[in-house]
Write a protein that holds these residues in place. Structure first.
Motif, PDB file in Angstrom:
ATOM      1  N   UNK A  74      18.027  -8.063  31.624  1.00 41.03           N
ATOM      2  CA  UNK A  74      17.108  -8.233  30.932  1.00 41.03           C
ATOM      3  C   UNK A  74      17.731  -8.849  29.572  1.00 41.03           C
ATOM      4  N   UNK A  75      16.855  -9.568  27.999  1.00 37.13           N
ATOM      5  CA  UNK A  75      17.046 -10.248  26.979  1.00 37.13           C
ATOM      6  C   UNK A  75      16.376  -9.817  25.482  1.00 37.13           C
ATOM      7  N   UNK A  76      17.281  -9.759  24.568  1.00 39.41           N
ATOM      8  CA  UNK A  76      16.083  -8.939  23.364  1.00 39.41           C
ATOM      9  C   UNK A  76      15.544 -10.523  22.995  1.00 39.41           C
ATOM     10  N   UNK A  77      14.207 -10.743  23.350  1.00 37.43           N
ATOM     11  CA  UNK A  77      13.316 -11.569  23.353  1.00 37.43           C
ATOM     12  C   UNK A  77      12.949 -12.059  21.954  1.00 37.43           C
ATOM     13  N   UNK A  78      12.336 -13.166  22.020  1.00 41.85           N
ATOM     14  CA  UNK A  78      12.693 -14.058  20.061  1.00 41.85           C
ATOM     15  C   UNK A  78      11.223 -13.110  19.838  1.00 41.85           C
TER      16      UNK A  78
END
Lengths: 708, 94, 606
Positions: free
Chosen positions: C119-123
């Motif tokens: 996962x990433x913390x999306x923009x």
């Protein structure tokens, strides 16, 4: 001074953590090698010992040799050592008021986890920052402020500066002062005025300005660099001065060039003021040496692997170009300086083998038995099994032959302890356990090399592997094959590679200007940034005695996509000064490089591209040494075959007969097939099954893999 | 759980009883909430910690538990008035 | 399985996760991913159970396992080589909609053998506020795009209709595309390396090694649990939002080789988006459990087996649809992190063997402050204030906490340089430094937090705006141990410039009170930073350990000299008297004696 017709010499000495190596190139085309133990903290003694150990077999006294030496090139671990042993000058820091904690806070946890292995990172409760090199009570905030354009928001309070300097010197007893203000790399005026004040008020203090030593964005790293440089500055100065004095006493009247972490040489006077430049100059020289050899042999893509007693180090040369470290560290401190990237793991000849009592899983390192007490088989008191001991148990080392027979290896004790500590807990025979450890070490090294290549978007299959260091030869062919490199080369100069690298380096000065401009900036504007740097560079090189036809100006620019953090240093390939086509080409090259390094589709180009730093590497080309090349004769290596014994052969799943060869009896052109072992005076080369080793015309051993 | 000799760094266990680790004062059975036997004091947050703890809000307390014998501070809780104390107890042996 | 091959395979699995993380950071290039390390990459077995958890934001390791399992359930029979699934619905497995999971099956010779998830913390995710934390969201429907599982890539081909639909709902779709591309590349690398590993050693062998790794972790963890005392420890966390106070209550019980986390008694779910789902709570309690209890054990399913969680449905730690959860990661989940850290710390403190592993709570209160506006170059900037990742270390049983030393759930974090922020946003810092008196007092002091002040600088629109979801300004939640105080609470202050035109001093060495203007506390919502106004932020210190009046007076003297503790607190809380910069031993003894007697004077209040 050498008379006409008399051979004159170039002497290169590298001071490493354990050994001080010397390589001497004579104008008669002969190379001489010397080795002595390093003598910290007074390294100069070891330097002389090392030169003497090379001069002796030449039949020359030290004075005779130095009297005929035209150039002395030097690399030393003196700065690394001062930082590691915390032996530098008590240092103070002057910084922008309100930001006094910059050095100690290390951007948060960054300084707490950097430089730690993953095992330690997973246990944060047991981690701490390393104490800073300047104590917090020797940091004083000065009223002053600049902004992101280098404009003055608050003028420098000179009275406060004077008061702070007196406080640091008189009350805190510092001998060195670092000065680091916000945005000083855009406008160095305040820092320079502070230096003037220090020189007036405390002329004996050693001063480093952050705008001089690391004119880059990022106040934490810039401040840290200034502090490290101030901390190690006096020691570096004193060391180089006394070394030159000693050499002069012994009859040397030429120049001294000093290796830098970016792989270039500086005259001693300038190196003396740039302590941070010398950090890890040894490994840098090693990579330069590998590049020289790669150029000579027509291999532009080289993986340089160096296995010493404690660590395994890897550097990469791609298309003849060096890789630079992005977030360099010395010990656990960050700093900013151009530095050749070398990654390492704790897997060296002295790495201790252990079995986790809870899981019964075997581990190689990271603890090391070092040189003392060393491996069990060296008989110097070592009681813990090491990788070197493993090499003995799998037949790669000959107990009677080590170091030309000067040390007899203690096989019986090695077997006994290995059985007790490793084989029995694993429920295996000593032989099986030793073979298994060898396989683990090979796999770990393979993983490390994959890391440094893959991380840069490079494929090991395009590379040749150079193997350096005392222990590497016994593993190189094995992990080279696992990586599917094109071939493996064990160079003739492998044991003194860092010293050899000194000789193949150029004088190089690094200049940079930090400025943020859109990529659409005109060629004329870019040229205007480089012009003053070039002018300074040419004047500098000229003052060092470099003729204009031996000067090279290499431009590069750091670019990034505006909304992303990654910057890529892109060489300017077109002719300089640039024209419009050349400027456009720079941007294209950046995009290609970015994609190769960060992956296809990784660029968000719609946000725009910007240039953030303009770098000039000004080279003064040094005459390249010529490695004596011989005629390649017959492939028949039988004259060097000295025996046969049981060695580990992977394709046979265990021990099997292998031919034993004496390196000193091999001739250029000789070729031999594995499984075999080649003993050299300093190291051993293991040649697995289905591989061929050939001695080339420079006496390097070249290993190729049989076609599948 | 054998030979268990503490409940926390500040509360030791001796022969099944919770005791102050500093002075040995008895705090009742280790299998019951020892805080019942400690001296409890609640202080508004701003007063307890000084200016750094002055949030401008009311109603938050620091709840301290002291040894009735030597006044050693055994435990501190952040609490709002009326919230029960936090219990730390060992299980019975066996 | 022969221990050598096992050792090599285990090492390789670690490296696979590493390489995948590097790929993720490389392709993304975003600040939140690269500086904040707000990411996770892990490997899962064919049944979706955790195989190897990487070093990222630790509360995602187990919820991503649930994501794999729910994809397996939903798409059973229809999972093909080269597929990549997207899941970000918090009521299925995700923590909040901004943290998008990409989950990829790994096949070897046609057979499904493993999964990788990241996962990433999306923009941006299209919530009612930009940046992904939506303090103004009344329910999940206003928290942006959300999927319980959708196929994004089919057999190696991007499904353009799915991608376009997602991008159609988010701000800055180009940046979100990059986030998604980075996760795709990351999973591709994990898949390739896993396939190579299986080709080299055999799929059966590798799977055997994986099974052994999981069993090994379980055995080791159970053995450690049996060494720890049986008992019950409690902790409590308060969350305040918009004047409401919510409680998370935890009773942790250890019996034999089992560990039970019981959140019964926690408050019902909140109308504000600080709630979290049960998957988030499970992940949240493992975030301190892995490093505190399993620091030398591989983080996988085996560690999960001895652990149970009880979280009443409809509570703030197990909310039901459509409760809003966008602030969960710095809301209820963080409360779970802290509560678990506290109870685990207490349990470790009761063990002679493991007491050096216990720690007071670190950095209990994140602040999610997203700045946005036109920058000094005329472009648009949006970004998180990275000081929230700077944290503060809790005190140990043998040493102080590390000043601004990070946090437990995110082992590798850092904040940006001041210059980096000033280059990208039209703001200027007045100061940024350790905050005096913020470290929880104790025999060992909690690490200090920090403080900063920002003013607009060369802003074309006069300044910027920011979204703040700020926790911990009312309740200090970095709890101490064995008497130690909690670290000081957070403070978020909007300083409104005085009408008389007086300017703020440039560096305001005197701190908050030296900034001219009227102070208004903020913590939740969208605010301007314009003109001559300033934004002041102070973040919490770590909890302390032990009784402050037994702290070595010399250590207190050093603290005062370094500006970490004020002279006032040195006297009042630590009972140390200093004269001319040195410890006055007689007066210190007298002070401490008088503090002791004052402690027992008041009536016991029960």
């Amino acid at each position: 001074m050498a008379g006409t017709g008399e051979t004159s010499y170039l002497v290169a000495t590298d001071v490493g953590g354990t050994c001080t190596d010397t390589v001497i190139f004579g104008t008669d085309g002969v190379i001489h090698i010397g080795k002595a133990l390093s003598t910290p903290p007074d390294f100069a003694t070891g330097v002389l010992n090392s030169i003497v150990s090379a001069a002796d077999p030449m039949g020359l006294t030290l004075e005779e040799l130095l009297g005929r030496t035209h150039l002395f090139i030097h690399g030393s671990t003196v700065v690394d050592n001062a930082v590691l042993t915390r032996d530098g000058t008590p240092t103070g820091l002057l910084t922008t008021q309100g930001f006094e904690d910059t050095l100690h806070v290390t951007r948060g946890a960054y300084g707490r986890w950097s430089g730690l292995t993953e095992e330690r990172i997973k246990n944060p409760v047991q981690t701490d920052r390393a104490p800073a090199l300047a104590p917090r009570d020797a940091v004083v905030g000065i009223p002053e402020r600049m902004d992101c354009d280098g404009a003055v928001v608050l003028p420098l309070d000179e009275a406060a500066v004077e008061q702070a300097v007196r406080f640091l010197v008189n009350e805190k007893q510092v001998g060195a002062i670092a000065v680091s203000f916000l945005w000083s790399f855009l406008n160095a005026d305040h820092e320079r005025r502070v230096r003037d004040i220090i020189n007036r008020v405390a002329p004996g203090a050693y001063v480093t300005l952050s705008s001089d030593i690391a004119p880059n964005l990022g106040e934490y790293e810039r401040t840290s660099t200034a502090v490290i440089n101030a901390y190690a500055g006096q020691i570096t100065n004193d060391y180089l001065t006394s070394l030159q004095g000693l050499l002069a006493e012994k009859g040397y009247d030429g120049a001294t060039m000093v290796m830098q972490g970016y792989g270039g040489l500086l005259p001693a006077a300038e190196a003396a003021d740039r302590a941070v430049g010398m950090i890890e100059c040894g490994p840098a020289a090693g990579v330069i040496g590998a590049k020289f050899l790669g150029d000579l042999m027509g291999d532009p893509d080289v993986i340089a692997a160096d296995m010493g007693g404690t660590t395994f180090k890897v550097g990469v040369i791609q298309d003849g170009k060096l890789e630079y470290a992005r977030e360099p560290m010395v010990d656990r401190f960050h700093y900013l300086a151009p530095k050749i990237e070398v990654v390492s793991i704790g897997a060296g000849g002295g790495s201790i083998i252990s079995v986790d009592p809870r899981t019964k899983v075997p581990h190689v390192g990271p603890r090391s038995a070092g040189a003392r007490p060393g491996p069990i088989c060296y008989g110097q008191g070592g009681e813990e099994p090491t990788l070197t001991d493993v090499m003995l148990l799998i037949g790669y080392m000959d107990p009677g032959q080590f170091l030309n027979g000067s040390i007899t290896l203690d096989r019986e004790k090695t077997e006994r302890i290995f059985k007790e500590k490793i084989a029995d807990p694993l429920g295996m025979s000593t032989q099986e356990a030793a073979i298994g450890i060898y396989r683990i070490a090979s796999a770990q090294i393979t993983d490390l090399i994959r890391e440094i290549t893959v991380e840069r978007g490079l494929d090991p299959r395009d590379f040749v592997l150079h193997s350096f260091g005392g222990s590497c030869g016994m593993l190189a062919a094995a992990f080279g094959q696992e990586l599917s490199v094109r071939r493996v080369i064990i160079p003739y100069t492998a044991s003194v590679n860092c010293a050899f690298g000194l000789v193949s380096a150029d004088v190089a000065h690094e200049y940079s200007v930090t400025q943020n401009l859109p990529a659409t900036t005109s060629a004329a504007q870019i040229n205007a940034i480089f012009a003053p740097m070039e002018e300074r560079a040419r004047a500098q090189l000229a003052a060092e005695g470099i003729e204009p036809d031996r000067m090279r100006m290499e431009w590069s620019v750091d670019l990034r996509y505006s909304r992303q953090v990654h910057e890529v240093t892109t060489d300017v390939a077109a002719d300089t000064p640039l024209d419009d086509a050349g400027a456009a080409r720079l941007v294209d090259d950046f995009e290609a490089l970015y994609e190769r390094k960060y992956g296809r589709g990784s660029a968000y180009r719609e946000a725009g591209i910007e240039m953030t730093m303009f770098r000039l590497t000004a080279r003064g080309l040094m005459p390249r040494p010529t490695l004596p090349a011989e005629e390649e004769g017959s492939a028949d290596a039988s004259a060097a075959l000295i025996g046969n014994r049981e060695i580990y052969v992977e394709t046979k799943g265990g021990m099997a007969p292998g031919d034993i060869y004496d390196f000193n009896r091999l001739q250029p052109g000789n070729s031999l097939k594995g499984p075999a072992v080649i003993h050299t005076p300093i190291t051993t080369i293991a040649l697995p099954d289905r591989m061929t080793a050939r001695m080339d015309r420079w006496r390097n051993i070249v290993v190729e893999f049989d076609a599948d | 759980m054998s030979g268990q000799d503490r409940i926390s760094a500040s509360v030791a266990v001796k022969e099944g009883q919770a005791v102050c680790a500093a002075c040995g004062h008895d705090l009742g059975p280790a299998t019951k909430p020892w805080k019942d036997h400690a001296h409890r004091r609640e202080i508004p947050l701003a007063q307890a910690g000084g200016q750094a703890y002055d949030t401008g809000h009311e109603g938050v307390l620091l709840r301290h538990f002291y040894c009735p014998g030597c006044a050693a501070l055994l435990d501190t809780e952040t609490a709002m008035a009326g919230d029960p104390a936090l219990d730390d107890i060992l299980a019975a042996r066996g | 399985m022969d221990p050598m091959t096992f050792s090599i395979i285990r090492h390789r699995l670690f490296r696979i996760v590493d390489e995948a993380v590097i790929t993720l950071k490389h392709v993304s290039g975003s600040a939140i991913t690269n500086e904040g390390h707000d990411l996770m990459v892990s490997l899962y077995r064919a049944d979706g159970t955790l195989l190897m958890g990487g070093v990222g934001f630790l509360h995602h390791l187990t919820s991503a396992a649930e994501a794999c399992k729910s994809i397996i359930r939903r798409f059973e029979g229809d999972i093909h080589e080269g597929d990549i699934f997207l899941l970000n619905d918090p009521y299925t497995a995700a923590l909040h909609t901004s943290d998008i999971y990409l989950v990829s099956p790994i096949h070897h010779e046609g057979r499904l053998v493993a999964w990788s998830a990241c996962f990433v913390h999306v923009y941006d995710i299209g919530a009612v506020n930009p940046g992904g934390f939506a303090p103004q969201a009344p329910d999940i429907y206003t928290e942006g795009f959300s999927s319980p599982g959708i196929r994004l890539v089919a057999g190696g081909e991007m499904r353009q209709d799915v991608l376009d639909t997602i991008l159609n709902m988010v701000r800055s779709p180009e940046m979100v595309t990059l986030d998604l591309r980075s996760m795709i590349a990351c999973n591709n690398v994990a898949r390739d390396r896993m396939q190579s590993l299986m080709t080299k050693y055999g799929a059966k062998e590798v799977d055997g090694a994986c099974a052994e790794l999981v069993n090994q972790s379980e055995d080791l963890f159970r053995a450690r649990l049996r060494e720890l005392p049986d008992g019950q420890w409690q902790s409590r966390q308060y969350l305040d939002v918009n004047g409401d106070t919510a409680r998370v209550n935890l009773t942790m019980t250890k019996k034999d080789d089992r560990l039970i986390f019981d959140f019964s008694g926690s408050d019902p779910q909140s109308p504000y988006s600080i709630n979290c789902t049960k998957w988030a709570s499970l992940g949240g309690l493992f975030a301190p459990l892995f490093p505190l209890l399993c620091y030398d054990i591989t983080w996988n399913e085996g560690v999960l087996r001895p652990v149970e969680m009880i979280a009443p449905e409809g509570s703030i730690v197990n909310c039901t649809r459509p409760a809003p959860v966008s602030v969960a990661t710095v809301g209820a989940i963080q409360s779970v992190n802290n509560a678990a850290c506290s109870t685990i710390g207490k349990m470790l403190g009761a063990s002679e063997k493991y007491r050096n592993q216990s720690t007071a709570v670190w950095h209990a209160n994140h602040f999610a402050i997203f700045k946005f506006g036109r920058n000094q170059k005329g472009g648009d900037s949006i970004g998180i204030l990275t000081e929230t990742f700077a944290g503060a270390g809790g005190a140990r049983s043998f040493a102080d906490g590390v000043e601004i030393g990070g946090e437990i759930p995110n082992p590798i974090s850092r904040m940006a340089n001041v210059e980096t922020v000033e280059a990208a946003f039209p703001v200027r810092y007045l100061f940024r430094r350790r905050a005096p008196d913020s470290g929880g007092p104790g025999e060992y002091r909690g690490g200090t937090g920090g403080e900063l002040a920002l003013v607009p600088h060369k802003a074309p629109d006069g300044g910027i705006n920011y979204v703040i979801s700020g926790k911990g300004s009312r309740h200090p939640m970095s709890e101490g141990l064995a008497g130690g105080y909690p670290g000081a609470p957070n403070s978020y202050v909007w300083v409104k410039a005085p009408e008389d035109g007086a300017n703020t001093p440039v560096t305001a060495a005197g701190g908050l009170d030296a900034i001219s203007g009227t102070q208004e506390r903020v913590s939740w919502g969208v605010y301007p930073l314009m003109g001559r106004d300033a934004l002041y932020v102070r973040w919490n210190g770590g909890g302390g350990h032990g009784d402050p009046i037994v702290r070595d007076p010399e250590a207190v003297r050093r603290d005062v000299a370094a500006g970490l503790v004020t002279l006032q607190s040195a006297g009042d809380i630590y009972g140390v008297a200093l004269r001319d910069g040195a410890v006055d031993e007689t007066e210190t003894m007298a002070k401490r004696k008088s503090i002791r007697s004052a402690r027992l004077q008041q009536e016991a209040s029960e």
